[in-house]
Write a protein that holds these residues in place. Structure first.
Motif: not given
Length: 709
Positions: A466-492
């Motif tokens: 909701p923070l990203f969707l409504k307040l559009r902190y693009y740099d944090l949005w992208i960074e969080a999901h880049e790290r989140g994607l890598a973590a989801a893959r490592l977690a299987g």
């Protein structure tokens, strides 16, 4: 005052209360001596008061003193309007004693009757000087007679002797108000200055005024270094000098210790000192002089004075990588109730081991944080960080459920089940909480990645949606999901991987990184096919279609959106069809077909309102209003836009407030209401300035297109 007394009853040729020294057969009388041929009755003898020098006990002015002009001015102002002691507080090593000594030394003439100084050793209660010990010294410096043994009698005599005098009394390193109170003189013309590592709030009842001393700004700390080792040496390597000052974090004691070490080693380079200080585990050890750990020792004294529960919380908070703390963070870190945490935080603030820059806001000085961390253990660190991370995850997830209830939320894993009450009550306050804690949330996400807590990483990224969707902190949005994607893959975790791909791609597209977004959506679509997840496949199709629209490729966009709608009809996911129809409406509006746009937006609005999905329902309504106005229904279109704007204002969605205001400006401009258009554009511009450079440029162009008026 008690005097030597001689009493005689009819004494002849007597020598009373004297001493006879016989030297070479002769006698010499010393002491109080009475010699008389005949004495009748009682005789009273009084010894004259010996001269007592005016006390001048203040410490010498510090040889290396810089800046602090603002603090000196503040002390002068406080002194002029005080009705009691003037209390200077601050962390260990911040320069309280040097500041006060410098100020009082410049005011010698104001206190002709005496200057008193005492170090009350108040770093810990066990080592603190007793008021009686200090009063004894003060009384003996002012008064030659015997000093009473009882504290109350000492204090009374002190007040009597100082009545009407113009004195200054500096009480250094005071521990408690009770330690200082008996030392207050009995004259309104006297000045008492107290320094303490504690806040000394108990002295408020004595009319005290307070000044808190902070660390030196970088330029002043650098000047202090210059005074210690010479300007030539600093100017020979200014970058290293700035590093040394920065690593000392503005603490004067640390700068002085570093200067002393460098002065004792004239061949040592400043860069070598900076490199040594840059090693976090060694920084306090480096700041030693003659084998004494000056900075660590000062902090140890403050730490040793803490009650055990406060010392435990101090260590735990030191392990947190967060720049700002609050009561709930402290409670989760230590497993406390909010009331218990508040009480312990007050102890740490009183001891000047924590700063409180605002209501329910706390922070460490860098070197104090390092000290707190080094007093703890590795097990304590892991437990503390995980407790706070789990609390942040649980609280952000509650905010997500409140703000975007229609958003699909994956399960959460908590090692420590949070128990604290939620710090918000509605959608607006939940979004405000997310915004206020966004730095801490991202810090905990990065920390979880460092500790290889993979599930926690992607779950935190997901909870911040909701923070990203409504307040559009693009740099944090992208960074969080880049790290989140890598973590989801490592977690299987395949579902989490698709969630990160979709949500991250939306952020990339919103940040105008369109081609990267399409790559992410493509990966998400392939992963959904492998998992036979038709709902996620539809989400990827919607994303690809929306990205092509954002890139201006309208004809390429429509087939993906139609396939998304078909896929979601088959799976019964009606919300998805509503989201896809919003994009189809935008395409129709951009293609100059307002009636078709109205039909798409109208169906989207009805579908999303039935889910319900308040945020996306308001988005559909805003676009519907714009399309109606473009079709000639200006009044009804404006009304729908204003209704949507109210929803966004209530929810705190800054981005969509700005978008809706911009559309209202376009409608007003279409019907030549120039003043109204200008007002809407300016309001939109003010919001866009906070979130989007691209939107700012577009709005300035719209304003420039308006006729001058």
């Amino acid at each position: 005052m008690p005097v030597p007394r001689v009493r005689s009853d009819s004494t002849t040729g007597a020598s009373v209360n004297g001493h006879i020294n016989r030297i070479s057969g002769s006698a010499r009388l010393t002491g109080v001596t009475v010699q008389a041929g005949e004495v009748q009755g009682g005789i009273h003898m009084y010894q004259p008061m010996p001269d007592v020098p005016v006390p001048r006990q203040l410490l010498p002015a510090p040889p290396h003193f810089t800046d602090r002009e603002g603090d000196l001015a503040a002390l002068r102002e406080l002194s002029a309007r005080r009705t009691g002691p003037l209390v200077v507080t601050g962390a260990a090593g911040v320069g309280k004693t040097s500041l006060v000594t410098r100020w009082l030394r410049a005011s010698d003439a104001d206190f002709p009757d005496g200057q008193f100084y005492a170090d009350l050793r108040g770093h810990t209660l066990e080592d603190a000087a007793s008021p009686s010990e200090v009063l004894g010294r003060f009384l003996r410096a002012l008064y030659p007679g015997p000093v009473p043994a009882d504290l109350a009698e000492q204090a009374a005599l002190w007040r009597s002797l100082t009545s009407g005098l113009r004195l200054v009394v500096m009480l250094d390193n005071v521990c408690t108000a009770a330690q200082a109170r008996p030392l207050l003189p009995g004259s309104e013309h006297s000045l008492v200055v107290v320094t303490s590592r504690r806040r000394m709030t108990g002295l408020r009842i004595d009319g005290a005024v307070f000044h808190s001393l902070d660390v030196l700004p970088p330029h002043a700390a650098e000047e202090l270094l210059i005074r210690g080792i010479g300007r030539d040496r600093v100017e020979g390597d200014p970058a290293a000098a700035r590093r040394v000052v920065s690593l000392c974090a503005g603490l004067p004691l640390a700068v002085c210790v570093a200067s002393a070490r460098l002065a004792a080693r004239p061949r040592q380079s400043l860069s070598a000192m900076a490199d040594a200080l840059a090693r976090p585990g060694d920084r306090l050890a480096v700041l030693t002089v003659d084998g004494e750990t000056a900075v660590r020792g000062a902090l140890d004294e403050s730490y040793d004075g803490l009650p055990a529960p406060a010392a435990r919380l101090y260590r735990r908070l030191g392990h947190l990588p967060l720049p700002e703390l609050d009561g709930r963070i402290a409670a989760s870190a230590g497993g406390h109730t909010l009331h218990e945490a508040d009480e312990l935080l007050n102890v740490l603030v009183e001891a000047n081991l924590l700063q409180d820059p605002g209501p329910d806001s706390y922070r460490f000085h860098d070197l104090i944080r390092l000290h707190a961390r080094q007093r703890g253990t590795a097990d304590e660190a892991d437990d503390t960080v995980r407790r706070v991370a789990d609390w942040y995850l649980a609280t952000a997830t509650e905010a997500e459920r409140l703000i975007t209830p229609a958003q699909f939320t994956l399960d959460r894993d908590h090692v420590h089940q949070p128990y604290l009450p939620t710090p918000f009550v509605d959608e607006t306050s939940a979004l405000s909480w997310l915004d206020r804690h966004r730095v801490n949330l991202m810090t905990m996400l990065r920390t979880a990645e460092d500790r290889r807590w993979h599930s926690l990483v992607w779950q935190l990224a997901d909870a911040m949606w909701p923070l990203f969707l409504k307040l559009r902190y693009y740099d944090l949005w992208i960074e969080a999901h880049e790290r989140g994607l890598a973590a989801a893959r490592l977690a299987g975790h395949a579902a989490a991987e698709r969630q990160m791909l979709n949500s991250g791609a939306i952020g990339l597209s919103a940040a105008r990184r369109i081609d990267e977004a399409i790559v992410w959506y493509g990966a998400s679509r392939e992963a959904a096919r492998l998992a036979d997840d038709r709902r996620d496949e539809g989400q990827a199709l919607l994303g690809i279609g929306a990205a092509h629209y954002e890139a201006g490729r309208l004809t390429e966009s429509v087939p993906y959106l139609d396939r998304a709608i078909t896929t979601w009809h088959e799976t019964g996911y009606s919300r998805g069809t509503g989201l896809a129809r919003i994009v189809l409406g935008e395409i129709a509006l951009a293609a100059g077909d307002p009636p078709l746009a109205v039909r798409h937006f109208d169906r989207a609005h009805a579908t999303l309102a039935a889910v319900p999905d308040p945020h996306d329902t308001a988005r559909a309504l805003a676009f519907l209003g714009r399309a109606r106005a473009a079709a000639g229904e200006h009044e009804s279109g404006t009304a729908q836009l204003l209704s949507a704007l109210g929803t966004f204002e209530h929810s705190g969605s800054v981005h969509w407030q700005a978008r809706t205001l911009e559309m209202l400006g376009q409608v007003a401009q279409d019907i030549d209401r120039t003043d109204a258009a200008r007002d809407y554009y300016l309001r939109s511009l003010a919001l866009c300035t906070l979130i989007s450079v691209e939107d700012v440029g577009r709005l300035r162009e719209r304003l420039d297109s308006l006729p001058a008026g």
